[in-house]
Design a protein around this motif. Structure first.
Motif, PDB file in Angstrom:
ATOM      1  N   GLY A 166      37.948  46.185  43.598  1.00  0.00           N
ATOM      2  CA  GLY A 166      37.507  45.568  44.843  1.00  0.00           C
ATOM      3  C   GLY A 166      36.032  45.230  44.778  1.00  0.00           C
ATOM      4  N   MET A 167      35.260  46.206  44.380  1.00  0.00           N
ATOM      5  CA  MET A 167      33.816  46.057  44.251  1.00  0.00           C
ATOM      6  C   MET A 167      33.455  44.984  43.218  1.00  0.00           C
ATOM      7  SD  MET A 167      31.591  49.244  42.811  1.00  0.00           S
ATOM      8  CE  MET A 167      31.898  49.200  41.066  1.00  0.00           C
ATOM      9  N   LEU A 168      34.168  45.015  42.111  1.00  0.00           N
ATOM     10  CA  LEU A 168      33.873  44.072  41.031  1.00  0.00           C
ATOM     11  C   LEU A 168      34.219  42.636  41.427  1.00  0.00           C
ATOM     12  CD1 LEU A 168      35.213  46.303  38.121  1.00  0.00           C
ATOM     13  CD2 LEU A 168      32.816  45.761  38.603  1.00  0.00           C
ATOM     14  N   LEU A 169      35.338  42.491  42.107  1.00  0.00           N
ATOM     15  CA  LEU A 169      35.756  41.145  42.492  1.00  0.00           C
ATOM     16  C   LEU A 169      34.846  40.579  43.578  1.00  0.00           C
ATOM     17  CD1 LEU A 169      39.648  41.439  42.406  1.00  0.00           C
ATOM     18  CD2 LEU A 169      38.066  40.734  40.608  1.00  0.00           C
ATOM     19  N   ALA A 170      34.429  41.439  44.483  1.00  0.00           N
ATOM     20  CA  ALA A 170      33.513  40.977  45.539  1.00  0.00           C
ATOM     21  C   ALA A 170      32.206  40.485  44.917  1.00  0.00           C
ATOM     22  CB  ALA A 170      33.245  42.116  46.517  1.00  0.00           C
ATOM     23  N   HIS A 171      31.746  41.218  43.953  1.00  0.00           N
ATOM     24  CA  HIS A 171      30.510  40.851  43.263  1.00  0.00           C
ATOM     25  C   HIS A 171      30.708  39.562  42.463  1.00  0.00           C
ATOM     26  CE1 HIS A 171      26.584  41.335  41.593  1.00  0.00           C
ATOM     27  NE2 HIS A 171      26.989  41.667  40.378  1.00  0.00           N
ATOM     28  N   LEU A 172      31.836  39.458  41.823  1.00  0.00           N
ATOM     29  CA  LEU A 172      32.134  38.259  41.026  1.00  0.00           C
ATOM     30  C   LEU A 172      32.216  37.026  41.922  1.00  0.00           C
ATOM     31  CD1 LEU A 172      32.868  36.899  38.345  1.00  0.00           C
ATOM     32  CD2 LEU A 172      35.245  37.521  38.748  1.00  0.00           C
ATOM     33  N   GLN A 173      32.872  37.200  43.049  1.00  0.00           N
ATOM     34  CA  GLN A 173      33.006  36.089  44.004  1.00  0.00           C
ATOM     35  C   GLN A 173      31.631  35.534  44.386  1.00  0.00           C
ATOM     36  OE1 GLN A 173      34.832  33.901  45.035  1.00  0.00           O
ATOM     37  NE2 GLN A 173      35.695  34.240  47.065  1.00  0.00           N
ATOM     38  N   ASP A 174      30.705  36.441  44.669  1.00  0.00           N
ATOM     39  CA  ASP A 174      29.352  36.014  45.031  1.00  0.00           C
ATOM     40  C   ASP A 174      28.681  35.252  43.891  1.00  0.00           C
ATOM     41  OD1 ASP A 174      29.722  37.096  47.474  1.00  0.00           O
ATOM     42  OD2 ASP A 174      28.584  38.941  47.079  1.00  0.00           O
ATOM     43  N   LYS A 175      28.881  35.747  42.698  1.00  0.00           N
ATOM     44  CA  LYS A 175      28.291  35.087  41.531  1.00  0.00           C
ATOM     45  C   LYS A 175      28.849  33.668  41.370  1.00  0.00           C
ATOM     46  CE  LYS A 175      26.125  38.549  39.028  1.00  0.00           C
ATOM     47  NZ  LYS A 175      24.871  38.477  38.275  1.00  0.00           N
ATOM     48  N   LEU A 176      30.157  33.546  41.552  1.00  0.00           N
ATOM     49  CA  LEU A 176      30.782  32.238  41.387  1.00  0.00           C
ATOM     50  C   LEU A 176      30.300  31.275  42.472  1.00  0.00           C
ATOM     51  CD1 LEU A 176      34.444  33.227  40.425  1.00  0.00           C
ATOM     52  CD2 LEU A 176      32.545  32.599  38.933  1.00  0.00           C
ATOM     53  N   LEU A 177      30.082  31.815  43.669  1.00  0.00           N
ATOM     54  CA  LEU A 177      29.583  30.981  44.757  1.00  0.00           C
ATOM     55  C   LEU A 177      28.178  30.471  44.443  1.00  0.00           C
ATOM     56  CD1 LEU A 177      30.886  32.918  47.903  1.00  0.00           C
ATOM     57  CD2 LEU A 177      31.652  30.693  47.033  1.00  0.00           C
ATOM     58  N   GLN A 178      27.473  31.247  43.610  1.00  0.00           N
ATOM     59  CA  GLN A 178      26.140  30.796  43.187  1.00  0.00           C
ATOM     60  C   GLN A 178      26.230  29.917  41.947  1.00  0.00           C
ATOM     61  OE1 GLN A 178      24.072  34.544  42.691  1.00  0.00           O
ATOM     62  NE2 GLN A 178      24.621  35.121  44.782  1.00  0.00           N
ATOM     63  N   ASN A 179      27.456  29.379  41.726  1.00  0.00           N
ATOM     64  CA  ASN A 179      27.706  28.438  40.622  1.00  0.00           C
ATOM     65  C   ASN A 179      27.568  29.043  39.225  1.00  0.00           C
ATOM     66  OD1 ASN A 179      28.411  26.191  42.133  1.00  0.00           O
ATOM     67  ND2 ASN A 179      26.242  25.784  42.581  1.00  0.00           N
ATOM     68  N   GLU A 180      27.699  30.359  39.158  1.00  0.00           N
ATOM     69  CA  GLU A 180      27.709  30.951  37.821  1.00  0.00           C
ATOM     70  C   GLU A 180      29.111  30.828  37.231  1.00  0.00           C
ATOM     71  OE1 GLU A 180      25.991  34.534  36.289  1.00  0.00           O
ATOM     72  OE2 GLU A 180      24.786  34.765  38.110  1.00  0.00           O
ATOM     73  N   VAL A 181      29.190  30.756  35.919  1.00  0.00           N
ATOM     74  CA  VAL A 181      30.485  30.718  35.249  1.00  0.00           C
ATOM     75  C   VAL A 181      30.917  32.158  34.988  1.00  0.00           C
ATOM     76  CG1 VAL A 181      31.721  29.854  33.229  1.00  0.00           C
ATOM     77  CG2 VAL A 181      29.764  28.592  34.137  1.00  0.00           C
ATOM     78  N   ALA A 182      32.214  32.407  35.154  1.00  0.00           N
ATOM     79  CA  ALA A 182      32.712  33.777  35.014  1.00  0.00           C
ATOM     80  C   ALA A 182      32.340  34.383  33.654  1.00  0.00           C
ATOM     81  CB  ALA A 182      34.220  33.807  35.205  1.00  0.00           C
ATOM     82  N   GLU A 183      32.519  33.613  32.600  1.00  0.00           N
ATOM     83  CA  GLU A 183      32.240  34.111  31.256  1.00  0.00           C
ATOM     84  C   GLU A 183      30.795  34.593  31.139  1.00  0.00           C
ATOM     85  OE1 GLU A 183      34.147  31.616  31.840  1.00  0.00           O
ATOM     86  OE2 GLU A 183      36.002  32.159  30.790  1.00  0.00           O
ATOM     87  N   THR A 184      29.879  33.823  31.742  1.00  0.00           N
ATOM     88  CA  THR A 184      28.464  34.186  31.676  1.00  0.00           C
ATOM     89  C   THR A 184      28.189  35.416  32.527  1.00  0.00           C
ATOM     90  OG1 THR A 184      28.147  31.802  31.733  1.00  0.00           O
ATOM     91  CG2 THR A 184      26.164  33.155  31.732  1.00  0.00           C
ATOM     92  N   ALA A 185      28.721  35.386  33.743  1.00  0.00           N
ATOM     93  CA  ALA A 185      28.486  36.509  34.653  1.00  0.00           C
ATOM     94  C   ALA A 185      29.002  37.813  34.055  1.00  0.00           C
ATOM     95  CB  ALA A 185      29.167  36.241  35.993  1.00  0.00           C
ATOM     96  N   LEU A 186      30.090  37.688  33.318  1.00  0.00           N
ATOM     97  CA  LEU A 186      30.740  38.884  32.781  1.00  0.00           C
ATOM     98  C   LEU A 186      30.415  39.117  31.307  1.00  0.00           C
ATOM     99  CD1 LEU A 186      34.221  38.339  34.463  1.00  0.00           C
ATOM    100  CD2 LEU A 186      32.465  39.979  35.146  1.00  0.00           C
ATOM    101  N   SER A 187      29.369  38.467  30.828  1.00  0.00           N
ATOM    102  CA  SER A 187      29.074  38.603  29.406  1.00  0.00           C
ATOM    103  C   SER A 187      28.703  40.036  29.044  1.00  0.00           C
ATOM    104  CB  SER A 187      27.950  37.655  28.996  1.00  0.00           C
ATOM    105  OG  SER A 187      26.772  37.998  29.698  1.00  0.00           O
ATOM    106  N   ASP A 188      28.099  40.742  29.980  1.00  0.00           N
ATOM    107  CA  ASP A 188      27.837  42.167  29.753  1.00  0.00           C
ATOM    108  C   ASP A 188      28.480  42.957  30.885  1.00  0.00           C
ATOM    109  OD1 ASP A 188      26.834  44.778  29.633  1.00  0.00           O
ATOM    110  OD2 ASP A 188      25.018  44.105  28.612  1.00  0.00           O
ATOM    111  N   LEU A 189      29.642  43.502  30.607  1.00  0.00           N
ATOM    112  CA  LEU A 189      30.412  44.192  31.649  1.00  0.00           C
ATOM    113  C   LEU A 189      29.713  45.433  32.184  1.00  0.00           C
ATOM    114  CD1 LEU A 189      34.099  44.047  30.412  1.00  0.00           C
ATOM    115  CD2 LEU A 189      33.140  42.964  32.433  1.00  0.00           C
TER     116      LEU A 189
END
Length: 579
Positions: A166-189
């Motif tokens: 839940g926490m991870l997806l909420a954070h990811l959602q925000d990143k994507l809204l800031q136009n980040e690409v998932a692969e980049t956002a998650l490059s260091d888990l």
RNA sequence: GCGGCGUUAGCUCAGCUGGAUAGAGCAAUUGGCUUCGAACCAAUAGGUCGGGAGUUCGAAUCUCUCACGCCGCGCCA
């Protein structure tokens, strides 16, 4: 070819003829030079039972047993041992058979469908050293089982579900809204997880949002699921990189994460209730297990559903058992996890059998392993006390190997250096682990594994390349040595080598049964040592070696190389032509 | 408290369907390269197999007991 099995068979026949058919048939490898290659130790016990002289019994058995074709001498020694000296020519014949056989003389076992559950990292984070043992031990066992003819179904029971998402997806959602690409956002888990955790702990409203995501995810909300899928995909590819670096056979298609069982969890509970196996207790669904009761008779408690209705890993593991039995048709399941989960799997098996989730004759084998400790005998950690990322560990191994190779051959080509460092470094890390008994904790020590001496991967790799260079020198291309030449065995060192070569099957069969790769490591190390001794004592290409001795020794050398290569390959360790 | 696993040479580990004098590697000491690859080989030294009791012709191996260590034991996985 399994010499021990053959001897057992022959002695069993003899004992049957003597009407002692139900007597045990203890045949063991000879443990002392001069006391035979094998020994039969059953006469003493039999004599005791029959109240007769053990040496007389031994003499009677010796007369009855038919070993003329394989043994040159049988002798009674000590209180009644029967020492068996094998015929060098018989060994030679067996070596020739094995050498001309693409399976190197290893028989196929009667085929089983074996589910092997191993590696199983948590996708919320990066793989760390805790996943190393499961991954490489499991993979070695898998490869060995396949070689022995079994149908293996790899199951990577990845941790891809749970409230942390839940926490991870909420954070990811925000990143994507800031136009980040998932692969980049998650490059260091690790970083990503840390960031999310910080927000969860301190940012206004984020915790609530996280919990809301958990609910939506569990409810099958489409947007949440696609976000989750995105996360999982990226995380799996991180694992795939590690698997590739590790030379492990796991791929994406073997992923069968916890989430895959979600749809069946309610059914599991329903069935347990209907069969009266689980009952409600303090609001939760539990199974009482009298088999594991304490001395006062209090049964062990196994929770299958939380009081709030949520499911646990027990539920998932039960669902996995049903799937593996019903869909994968498993005859046997092997699960490689750390030893702390031993009780859990014991309970799971008892409950699953009661519920009829698997067939009665199905084997369910938890294969525990100990912790990886640092040189200080404490759990292996970074200097600052953090968990060690697996990639970092592997990169360090490669780097250390790189330095070592450079000191030995400063002029090596860059591409060769890169390849060799990788094979040596990864091989050293894997072998250091695989060569130790799985069940106990083991001490991880860079110095001993990379000293490249003694029972290490580089020693075995070296033995292999040394043999390759013999053939290069002899002008014989790889695998082109004729196997129909005569093979004569005259020297002790030749006989010792031939005997060891023929014991490959034993090592593999034990490994397959007990899921213990260290048995194969020990075998290969002994083989390499015996070869080195043989090579020291029996010249091959030197002046004055007769043609037949040369051909025979080349054949032994070739077969040794083939066995080393096969054995190392089954362990997931690469060889090279030179080093 | 109950349960699981473990304790073998200075260190790291094998050996445990009960078998003869308990084995390797590292570290130590010594010998062997005008190269079939010395990332090797040979040799020496190093042990109350945690302590005790039992079963047995025979126990590192099986049983019991004690000590020490690690781990686990109702809503984490």
């Amino acid at each position: 070819m399994n010499i021990q099995a053959l001897l057992v068979e022959r002695f069993k026949q003899a004992l049957t003829e003597l009407s002692w058919a139900d007597a045990p048939v203890p045949v063991a490898k000879g443990n002392r030079p001069g006391f035979g290659d094998y020994q039969f130790n059953g006469a003493m016990a039999l004599a005791k039972k029959l109240k007769q002289n053990p040496r007389d019994i031994a003499a009677t058995i010796l007369d009855a047993v038919k070993l003329d074709d394989v043994a040159e001498k049988l002798e009674i020694a000590g209180p009644g041992f029967i020492n068996i000296h094998l015929k060098p020519q018989w060994l030679a014949t067996q070596i020739k058979l094995a050498a001309s056989n693409e399976r190197l003389g290893v028989d196929i076992q009667s085929k089983q469908t074996v589910v092997v559950d191993y590696s199983a990292p948590n996708l919320a984070k990066e793989m760390h050293v805790g996943h190393l043992r499961s991954t490489i031990i499991g993979d070695a066992v898998v490869k060995c089982l396949e070689f022995l003819g079994h149908e293996v179904k790899r199951q990577n029971h990845m941790g891809d579900w749970g409230t942390q998402f839940g926490m991870l997806l909420a954070h990811l959602q925000d990143k994507l809204l800031q136009n980040e690409v998932a692969e980049t956002a998650l490059s260091d888990l690790e970083n990503f997880y840390r960031e999310a955790k910080v927000r969860f702990d301190s940012e206004e409203g984020f915790a609530d949002k996280s919990r809301e995501y958990v609910v939506r995810l569990q409810g099958g909300d489409g947007e949440c699921l696609s976000l989750w899928q995105n996360f999982i995909d990226v995380s799996i590819s991180h694992s795939e990189e590690v698997y590739e670096k590790l030379n492990v056979t796991l791929t994406r298609e073997h992923v069968m994460g916890e989430s895959a069982y979600n749809k069946d969890l309610a059914n599991v509970i329903t069935e347990l209730k209907e069969k009266g196996i689980s009952v409600e207790d303090q609001g939760a669904q539990v199974v009482f297990i009298p088999e594991l009761a304490d001395k006062k008779g209090n049964p062990a408690v196994y929770i299958v559903q939380k009081s709030g209705g949520g499911y646990l890993y027990a539920t998932t593991d039960l669902a996995a058992i049903r799937y593996r039995s019903n869909v994968l048709n498993a005859n046997r399941t092997l699960i490689f996890t750390d030893a702390r989960q031993a009780l859990h799997f014991k309970q799971t098996e008892i409950v699953a059998r009661k519920a009829g989730f698997m067939n009665e004759q199905e084997q369910y084998q938890h294969c525990p392993f100990g912790m990886m400790l640092g040189k200080d005998n404490k759990p292996f950690k970074t200097r600052t006390g953090g968990t060690v990322k697996l990639v970092d560990l592997l990169d360090e191994a490669i780097e250390r190997a790189n330095k070592l190779v450079l000191t030995r051959s400063p002029d090596i080509e860059p591409t060769a250096l890169k390849e060799m460092s990788h094979k040596l470094g990864i091989g050293a890390v894997k072998y250091a682990d695989l060569s130790k008994n799985r069940t106990t904790d083991y001490v991880f020590d860079w110095d001993s594994m990379l000293s490249f001496e003694g029972n290490t991967a580089p020693y075995l790799q070296y033995a292999y390349t040394r043999i390759q260079s013999i053939f290069t020198k002899a002008g014989i291309a790889k695998g082109k040595l004729a196997t129909d030449n005569e093979l004569v065995i005259t020297e002790d060192a030749e006989k010792a080598l031939a005997l060891q070569l023929l014991q490959l099957t034993d090592a593999l069969q034990i490994l397959a049964k007990e899921a213990t790769p260290h048995v194969l490591c020990t075998y290969l190390y002994e083989l390499a040592s015996i070869f080195m001794r043989f090579y020291e004592a029996c010249p091959i290409l030197k002046e004055g070696v007769s043609g037949s001795a040369k051909q025979s020794r080349l054949m032994l050398a070739q077969h040794t190389a083939n066995v080393l290569s096969l054995g190392l390959d089954l362990l997931g360790i690469e060889t090279m032509q030179s080093m």
